[in-house]
Design a protein around this motif. Structure first.
Motif: not given
Length: 557
Positions: A385-404
């Motif tokens: 479901t994540a927007h292509p700009y978002l970066i998720l951690s391997d454990d699926g507990k963190q999300v941030r905008d990667g700007d790419i």
């Protein structure tokens, strides 16, 4: 076709299914209507026939009557006929009569022999070629004569015409798979020539097999629903037990709160009484002004007293902010020092009461938050479901905008414009709670959404669109209701708790660090599954690069 009981049918006819009923005639099972009664045997018509004068009788009854008479006359109106009429069965009235017999309680209409004259015997078989039904005696030629043996016999039915081709007057023996209809042998040489036809028995066996499969599916559906009912009943029982425990805990919390308020109220009233006695020595004008201020304080005190008796915790939280408004007091520059000291004592007493109330409210919210934390669930982010700009951690507990923008498959469940992501698990009953760290962020959105939300293009975050959220934008916290609600918070949020009660239609947000209530959506109606919703906001050139972190729930004592 002969008319249907013209002597008793006037006005418009009424349709019931495929039958035409005269006015006033009911097809339901009830007292026998005169319209369906033979005036000779006084029972429901069997093979009714109509006389030229328009009256109806059972065929066997009328023939028997005329066979025993020198003349042919109507048994009802006595009109005499020069020649014996050629009697034909009134098919419409027969259908009505048989339909009525089927509806009569405890009585099932049976097929009778078409050949029997005196006493109609029960038919054993119906012949599709002869288009007649026969009792055991009259069936005998079909079992003995070579030509009749070739006729197609079947279990007796009343509506033989339904088994005969209306175009060729031949038995319907074949089934056309192209047109999905029953046909006779002549039809295969004309309208259905070169069509895929099979024997009716063969197609019937196939259809029976399909029906058996359908029946099994239906039976499984019944079992599934019975199981679901049992699950719902069990869930209701468990919920009732927990509800009783929760009620007891809340009563204890509010009882303690009420006692504390009453104690402070008593102390305040006693102090006010003493100060009032001292103020009586002052000049009359000063007394009036002071009494006015005391009256205003009493009005304020009444509000607190009313609050002390409420058991509506949600209402208490919603009006909490109004308790902090300052009390309107006047400046008394010309009042004597003693009077000023007395008033200052009153103010201190009121301040003490307010501090006590704030403390008790904080304890109540803390207890409520602790209770909600027992519904903690393990939330993991759903990468599909994540927007292509978002970066998720391997454990699926963190999300941030990667700007790419990452190259990801454009799945139906993926957001393509809004930088957000959902939790993997959805919830459609009960309560659930999770906590998210928002420390160091300047832009974020949290909450829950329904499964059927729009995920493509621009999205408006409102409850009517399936979003129940709060956000931080430009140093301002808001609940995204309709319209949005600004949130007045004393401190910057570090960790946010989200609680949902599906059946109660409640979505609440809490400041976990201070154990304080932020905002609640109440009285909502949920039908879809609800999913946790996360948006870390745009990166803003690194100013908002910190991730949203789903944290383990820590139970605060």
């Amino acid at each position: 076709m002969a008319e249907s009981s013209p002597s008793s049918t006037k006005g418009k006819e009424t349709r019931r299914g495929s039958l035409v009923l005269p006015p006033g005639m009911s097809s339901s099972s009830g007292p026998l209507s005169e319209d369906l009664r033979c005036s000779i045997c006084l029972d429901v018509f069997t093979d009714p026939v109509s006389t030229p004068c328009g009256h109806n009788f059972c065929k066997i009854c009328l023939n028997k009557c005329w066979n025993n008479s020198q003349t042919c006359s109507c048994p009802y109106c006595k009109e005499t006929f020069r020649q014996r009429p050629d009697l034909k069965i009134n098919t419409t009235l027969r259908e009505i009569s048989e339909h009525y017999k089927e509806k009569r309680p405890g009585e099932k209409a049976e097929v009778v022999c078409d050949v029997c004259e005196d006493r109609k015997l029960k038919a054993l078989k119906s012949c599709l070629v002869c288009q007649s039904s026969y009792c055991q005696t009259h069936l005998e030629p079909h079992l003995r004569v070579a030509g009749l043996k070739k006729h197609k016999l079947m279990d007796p039915v009343r509506n033989l015409e339904d088994y005969i081709c209306q175009k060729h007057d031949r038995p319907l023996e074949l089934f056309c798979r192209d047109d999905q209809t029953c046909v006779c042998s002549f039809c295969t040489e004309t309208d259905h020539k070169n069509h895929n036809t099979v024997q009716i028995e063969e197609e019937s066996r196939i259809k029976k097999t399909e029906l058996m499969k359908t029946q099994k599916d239906v039976q499984q559906m019944i079992k599934d629903r019975i199981k679901k009912i049992q699950e719902v009943k069990h869930s209701a029982q468990v919920r009732k037990i927990y509800s009783e425990k929760e009620k007891a805990a809340h009563v204890e919390i509010f009882t303690d709160l009420i006692r504390s308020i009453e104690r402070c109220q008593t102390e305040l009233l006693e102090m006010m009484e003493e100060q009032q006695k001292a103020a009586e020595k002052q000049e009359e004008e000063l007394i009036k002004e002071l009494e006015q201020e005391i009256t205003e304080l009493k009005m304020r005190n009444t509000e607190l007293e009313q609050l002390s008796h409420t058991e509506d915790h949600l209402h208490l939280l919603q009006i909490y902010s109004s308790l902090h408004r300052p009390t309107d007091t006047r400046n008394w520059p010309e009042i004597s020092l003693k009077t000023q000291e007395n008033l200052e004592t009153l103010r201190r007493a009121f301040s003490k009461l307010k501090d006590t109330l704030n403390e008790k409210l904080s304890q109540t919210v803390s207890a409520e938050l602790k209770w909600m934390q027992q519904y903690a669930v393990d939330v993991t982010l759903d990468p599909d479901t994540a927007h292509p700009y978002l970066i998720l951690s391997d454990d699926g507990k963190q999300v941030r905008d990667g700007d790419i923008e990452q190259k990801l498959p454009d799945k139906p469940q993926r957001f393509d414009r809004c930088p957000c992501v959902l939790g993997k698990e959805g919830f459609s009953s009960g309560g659930f709670y999770f906590e998210v760290q928002v420390k160091g962020k300047t832009d974020w959105t949290l909450g829950v959404v329904r499964e059927s939300i729009n995920r493509k293009g621009e999205i408006t975050l409102t409850p009517s669109n399936g979003f129940w959220t709060v956000w931080l934008r430009k140093n301002e916290y808001k609940a995204l209701a309709s319209p949005s609600v600004p949130l007045s918070l004393k401190v910057k949020l570090q960790r946010v708790g989200v609680f949902v009660d599906y059946e109660e239609g409640l979505v609440s947000f809490y400041d976990v660090e201070s154990s304080s209530h932020i905002y609640s959506y109440t009285g909502q109606t949920f039908t879809d599954k609800l999913y946790p919703y996360f948006s870390p906001g745009l990166n803003h050139g690194g100013k908002n690069s910190n991730p949203l972190i789903i944290t383990p729930v820590s139970y605060k004592e």
